[in-house]
Design an enzyme around this catalytic site. Sequence first.
Site, PDB file in Angstrom:
ATOM      1  CB  SER A  20      28.772  30.532  33.324  1.00 36.57           C
ATOM      2  OG  SER A  20      27.945  31.673  33.406  1.00 36.57           O
ATOM      3  CB  THR A  25      30.715  33.799  28.946  1.00 34.22           C
ATOM      4  OG1 THR A  25      31.889  33.958  29.731  1.00 34.22           O
ATOM      5  CG2 THR A  25      30.344  32.328  28.857  1.00 34.22           C
ATOM      6  CE  LYS A  61      32.416  38.332  28.164  1.00 34.35           C
ATOM      7  NZ  LYS A  61      32.805  39.215  29.260  1.00 34.35           N
ATOM      8  CG  ASN A  63      28.256  41.515  28.455  1.00 31.74           C
ATOM      9  OD1 ASN A  63      27.418  42.225  27.895  1.00 31.74           O
ATOM     10  ND2 ASN A  63      28.552  41.649  29.726  1.00 31.74           N
ATOM     11  CG  ASP A  75      31.658  42.804  30.851  1.00 32.81           C
ATOM     12  OD1 ASP A  75      30.880  42.245  31.655  1.00 32.81           O
ATOM     13  OD2 ASP A  75      32.262  42.196  29.952  1.00 32.81           O
ATOM     14  N   GLY A 123      46.523  45.435  33.204  1.00 34.22           N
ATOM     15  CA  GLY A 123      45.972  44.459  32.261  1.00 34.22           C
ATOM     16  C   GLY A 123      45.507  45.159  31.002  1.00 34.22           C
ATOM     17  CB  ALA A 124      46.192  45.462  27.836  1.00 33.44           C
ATOM     18  N   GLY A 125      43.487  43.070  28.503  1.00 31.33           N
ATOM     19  CA  GLY A 125      42.600  42.116  27.824  1.00 31.33           C
ATOM     20  C   GLY A 125      41.198  42.681  27.711  1.00 31.33           C
ATOM     21  N   GLY A 126      40.230  41.802  27.466  1.00 25.98           N
ATOM     22  CA  GLY A 126      38.842  42.223  27.298  1.00 25.98           C
ATOM     23  C   GLY A 126      38.293  42.933  28.523  1.00 25.98           C
ATOM     24  N   GLY A 164      35.642  41.791  43.291  1.00 23.80           N
ATOM     25  CA  GLY A 164      35.176  41.637  41.901  1.00 23.80           C
ATOM     26  C   GLY A 164      33.794  41.024  41.736  1.00 23.80           C
TER      27      GLY A 164
HETATM   28  P1  ATR Z   1      39.994  38.932  30.162  1.00 23.42           P
HETATM   29  O1  ATR Z   1      38.914  38.805  29.146  1.00 23.42           O
HETATM   30  O2  ATR Z   1      39.617  38.428  31.525  1.00 23.42           O
HETATM   31  O3  ATR Z   1      40.564  40.297  30.205  1.00 23.42           O
HETATM   32  P2  ATR Z   1      42.315  38.120  28.667  1.00 23.42           P
HETATM   33  O4  ATR Z   1      41.841  38.924  27.509  1.00 23.42           O
HETATM   34  O5  ATR Z   1      42.881  36.757  28.428  1.00 23.42           O
HETATM   35  O6  ATR Z   1      41.148  37.909  29.721  1.00 23.42           O
HETATM   36  O7  ATR Z   1      43.398  39.014  29.480  1.00 23.42           O
HETATM   37  C1  ATR Z   1      44.122  38.519  30.547  1.00 23.42           C
HETATM   38  C2  ATR Z   1      44.995  39.629  31.132  1.00 23.42           C
HETATM   39  O8  ATR Z   1      45.734  39.079  32.242  1.00 23.42           O
HETATM   40  C3  ATR Z   1      46.024  40.179  30.165  1.00 23.42           C
HETATM   41  O9  ATR Z   1      46.250  41.545  30.451  1.00 23.42           O
HETATM   42  C4  ATR Z   1      47.255  39.327  30.498  1.00 23.42           C
HETATM   43  O10 ATR Z   1      48.485  39.908  30.164  1.00 23.42           O
HETATM   44  P3  ATR Z   1      49.161  39.600  28.706  1.00 23.42           P
HETATM   45  O11 ATR Z   1      48.454  40.503  27.752  1.00 23.42           O
HETATM   46  O12 ATR Z   1      50.594  39.953  28.896  1.00 23.42           O
HETATM   47  O13 ATR Z   1      48.926  38.150  28.446  1.00 23.42           O
HETATM   48  C5  ATR Z   1      47.132  39.265  32.001  1.00 23.42           C
HETATM   49  N1  ATR Z   1      47.916  38.145  32.558  1.00 23.42           N
HETATM   50  C6  ATR Z   1      47.564  36.840  32.579  1.00 23.42           C
HETATM   51  N2  ATR Z   1      48.533  36.095  33.182  1.00 23.42           N
HETATM   52  C7  ATR Z   1      49.518  36.971  33.541  1.00 23.42           C
HETATM   53  C8  ATR Z   1      50.776  36.844  34.195  1.00 23.42           C
HETATM   54  N3  ATR Z   1      51.248  35.648  34.613  1.00 23.42           N
HETATM   55  N4  ATR Z   1      51.518  37.966  34.409  1.00 23.42           N
HETATM   56  C9  ATR Z   1      51.060  39.183  33.995  1.00 23.42           C
HETATM   57  N5  ATR Z   1      49.877  39.374  33.366  1.00 23.42           N
HETATM   58  C10 ATR Z   1      49.111  38.294  33.138  1.00 23.42           C
END
Ligand code: ATR
Length: 280
Positions: A22, A69, A73, A94, A110, A136-139, A248
Site C-alpha cells: 500500500s 484495501t 472493501k 474504501n 475512488d 474491465g468490470a472489477g471493483g 493512474g
Molecule cells: P480491481 O479491484 O482492481 O478492479 P478485480 O476486481 O480483481 O480488481 O478486477 C480485475 C479486472 O482485471 C477484471 O476486469 C479482470 O477481468 P475478469 O473479470 O475477466 O477476471 C481483469 N483482468 C485481469 N487479468 C486479465 C487478463 N489476463 N485478461 C483480461 N482481463 C483481465
Amino acid sequence: MTENAFEKPKVAGVIGYPIGHSKSPKIHSYWLKEKGIDGYYIPLPVEPKDFDSALRSLPKLGFSGVNVTVPYKISALKNVDYVTQEAKRIGAVNTVVVQKDGALSGYNTDAYGFIENIRNSCPDFEGAKGPALVIGAGGAARAVCVALQDAGVPEIRVTNRTPEKAKELVSDLRGTLTRTPWEERSEAVDGVQLVVNATSLGMQGQPSLEIEFNALSPKAIVTDLVYAPLKTDLLRRAAVRGNRTVDGLGMLLHQARPAFEAFYGEKVSVTGELRTTVLG
Ligand code: ATR
C-alpha cells in the site's frame, strides 16, 4: 496535563491483508509532515478472521478512521453503521470514518479520485461531450463507471474478458451503461472521448492490454488505472499517435485527499512533489 481527547495525536491507518504494497502510508505521512499535524498513519495488516473485530475496535483505540484495501472493501460495506449512496452504488467502502459517538461511516472516494484526476490533467474534459469505453468490470471499473455516470457521460461502454461480470455491472448501474463483447473492444473505441483501462493488464509482471486504436479519435483521452509502471504500454501507444494520456497515480493520490481531510481535519492538495515522494 489535560485529558481532552482532541489534544491527543490523531491516528488513522490502512487495513488490508497483506498491506506491504500500500502506498497510502507514504501519501498520508507526506501530508501530515507538510501540515505539521500531530498525527500518525499506520499500516494495519489484519487477517480475514479478525477484520470485523478490528474494525469495531477502532473507536476504542482512538482512531479517527481507516482506509480499507484488498481484500476488505466489500466486507467493510457490510460492517459499518452508515454507508453513503455513492459507496452503495460502487458496492465497496474504501474509507471508514469514526464518528464522535463511536459509529462507523463508510465512504468510497475512488470515483471522486478518478474524476478529479481526469479534470486536473485535462481541464477541458466534459462528461456530456461523448461516450466512454471502460475496459474491465472489477471493483475499480465499478468506481470509474459511477464517476462517469455522475459526470454526465451519455454512454458508457463496458467490456470485460468474463462477460458475466460486465453483464452484472451494466445491470447494477443501469441507464447509461452498455456492454461490448471483449473481442470487439477495438471497434468500441469509435466515437469515444475517453478510454479507461480498469483491468490489471499492463501492470508489472502482467501482459499488456491488447487493443487497436485505428478507430480512435485523435481528440480522445486515454487513461490507465495501472500506475506501476507509470507509463504503461497502452499509454505509450496512445501518446505515440498523439492522444492525450492520463496515468493512474493521480487517481490514487486524489482518492486519498477526502480521507485525509476526514481523518485529520485539514485540506490538502496533490502536487508534483507528492507524486515524486510516492514514486520514490
Ligand atoms: P480491481 O479491484 O482492481 O478492479 P478485480 O476486481 O480483481 O480488481 O478486477 C480485475 C479486472 O482485471 C477484471 O476486469 C479482470 O477481468 P475478469 O473479470 O475477466 O477476471 C481483469 N483482468 C485481469 N487479468 C486479465 C487478463 N489476463 N485478461 C483480461 N482481463 C483481465
